[in-house]
Design an enzyme around this catalytic site. Structure first.
Site, PDB file in Angstrom:
ATOM      1  N   GLU A 189      -9.432  -1.817   7.151  1.00  0.00           N
ATOM      2  CA  GLU A 189      -8.292  -2.308   7.374  1.00  0.00           C
ATOM      3  C   GLU A 189      -8.269  -3.137   8.697  1.00  0.00           C
ATOM      4  O   GLU A 189      -7.086  -3.095   9.457  1.00  0.00           O
ATOM      5  CB  GLU A 189      -7.301  -1.189   7.365  1.00  0.00           C
ATOM      6  CG  GLU A 189      -7.105  -0.605   5.840  1.00  0.00           C
ATOM      7  CD  GLU A 189      -6.119   0.702   5.984  1.00  0.00           C
ATOM      8  OE1 GLU A 189      -4.844   0.635   6.067  1.00  0.00           O
ATOM      9  OE2 GLU A 189      -6.859   2.025   6.062  1.00  0.00           O
ATOM     10  N   SER A 249      -4.658   1.545   2.578  1.00  0.00           N
ATOM     11  CA  SER A 249      -4.165   0.137   1.982  1.00  0.00           C
ATOM     12  C   SER A 249      -4.986   0.135   0.655  1.00  0.00           C
ATOM     13  O   SER A 249      -4.990  -0.995   0.262  1.00  0.00           O
ATOM     14  CB  SER A 249      -4.914  -0.903   2.961  1.00  0.00           C
ATOM     15  OG  SER A 249      -4.118  -0.950   4.107  1.00  0.00           O
ATOM     16  N   SER A 259       5.764  -5.219   7.462  1.00  0.00           N
ATOM     17  CA  SER A 259       5.489  -4.040   7.053  1.00  0.00           C
ATOM     18  C   SER A 259       6.759  -2.885   6.992  1.00  0.00           C
ATOM     19  O   SER A 259       7.822  -3.335   7.553  1.00  0.00           O
ATOM     20  CB  SER A 259       4.515  -3.238   8.168  1.00  0.00           C
ATOM     21  OG  SER A 259       3.273  -3.828   8.191  1.00  0.00           O
TER      22      SER A 259
END
Length: 358
Positions: free
Chosen positions: A23, A186, A321
């Site tokens: 990530e 993720s 996000s």
């Protein structure tokens, strides 16, 4: 409770991003959002940012190299010439680690800052470690009596007897099911299996990334999320929903434009919304986390059934996000959010030192 010491000069914030995980790029994007929020409005006088870029090899870069990395230009300095630990601790008043996944969200960097005896944003070692490892997290949720989908824990070593492992999954879960590495975020390394062959392929792929594995039964459900903020007295945000046009919410869907959308607030009955918020706080407490977190849920409309999926103790902080957007919808701007997180870190550190001294 002690209050943060009033600052006559700007507080020096060590913003840490990049890191040794899959990530890495998401972390850079998250750091941009945090840096912008720390440089906006009243925060421009409150804080001075000291950028710390952690390379994929775990080396720390400050100064021009870190500034370039934040803008997307990765430095080409040979890693063997760079330190593996921050050399700027005396220049930092509070750390803001925007690191996702292993070596950032799993208690490692939290342990480093604890040893440095410096305040840092986010949860401590326990909450980060338990929240990161899906096996430990699920055990903590189970001990707290939180509703979860059925699951089976496994190890990479178990693939030495693949038939035995696959038989156990088929007996307890059946198909379809999801195979997950226990310590990646993720959706990295996750696959969906609809038959024995796909299950074995998914297990082997996940085992290349992590020794600890989790297999979960797949449910047809809406995906809801709730953000948590605080220390001691935790607050929960409004509830959001993720919509996507793929079979499931994989890495590509998460970070490719046009494949998913966020609905904030989620269109769910008030009773479901309230239950999500209560369960989000309970899930945060179950793993021993504080500071910030995002708790994800599966919601089956028939029967209004909720399952706690997972907690992220350092959720994505990009401009798209869910975590910052949920708080914006709850009346907390991203500028105010990062300010509150830093204040929480300072208060937590003062209280810890006060307790230790007595």
């Amino acid at each position: 409770m002690p209050n943060p010491v009033p600052q006559s000069v700007a507080t020096r914030v060590g913003l840490v991003f990049g890191g040794r995980s899959g990530e890495h790029e998401v972390s850079i994007r998250s750091a941009r959002t945090v840096a912008e929020a720390l440089s906006t409005g009243a925060n421009r006088q409150r804080y001075r940012i000291i950028l710390h870029y952690v390379t994929r090899d775990g080396r720390w870069i400050v100064g021009d190299g870190a500034t370039a990395a934040l803008s997307g230009t990765i430095p080409v300095t040979p890693d063997d010439r760079l330190p593996r630990l921050p050399t700027t601790a005396r220049q930092v008043d509070v750390w803001f680690p925007v690191l996702h996944g292993p070596n950032g969200e799993d208690g490692t960097v939290q342990g480093l800052f604890t040893l440095l005896d410096q305040p840092f944003v986010g949860t401590g070692v326990l909450g980060a470690a338990v929240g990161m490892d899906k096996q430990a997290m699920k055990a903590a949720f189970a001990a707290a009596g939180l509703p979860q989908v059925r699951y089976v824990c496994a190890t990479a070593d178990g693939l030495a007897h693949p038939d035995e492992l696959v038989n156990r999954v088929e007996q307890h879960l059946g198909y379809p099911c999801f195979v997950k590495p226990a310590n990646l975020g993720s959706s990295v390394g996750i696959s969906k299996a609809g038959d024995r062959g796909a299950l074995l392929t998914g297990l082997r792929a996940a085992a290349r990334l992590d020794n600890r594995l989790v297999v979960e039964t797949a449910v047809t459900a809406r995906e809801l999320e709730c953000a948590v903020l605080g220390d001691g007295n935790l607050n929960a945000s409004v509830v959001g929903e993720i919509l996507y046009d793929t079979a499931w919410y994989d890495y590509t869907t998460k970070y490719s434009p046009g494949h998913s959308s966020l609905v904030i607030p989620a269109s769910v009955p008030p009773s479901v919304r309230d239950q999500v918020r209560r369960l989000a706080i309970r899930a945060t407490q179950a793993v021993g986390a504080y500071g910030l977190g995002r708790v994800d849920f599966f919601y089956q409309e028939k029967g209004r059934t909720l399952y706690v999926n997972e907690i992220n103790t350092m959720p994505g902080f990009t401009s798209q996000s869910m975590y910052p957007l949920l708080w914006q919808a709850s009346g907390v701007t991203t500028e105010e959010l990062v300010h509150r997180l830093i204040e929480l870190a300072q208060v937590r550190h003062q209280r810890r030192n006060f307790t230790s001294a007595h």
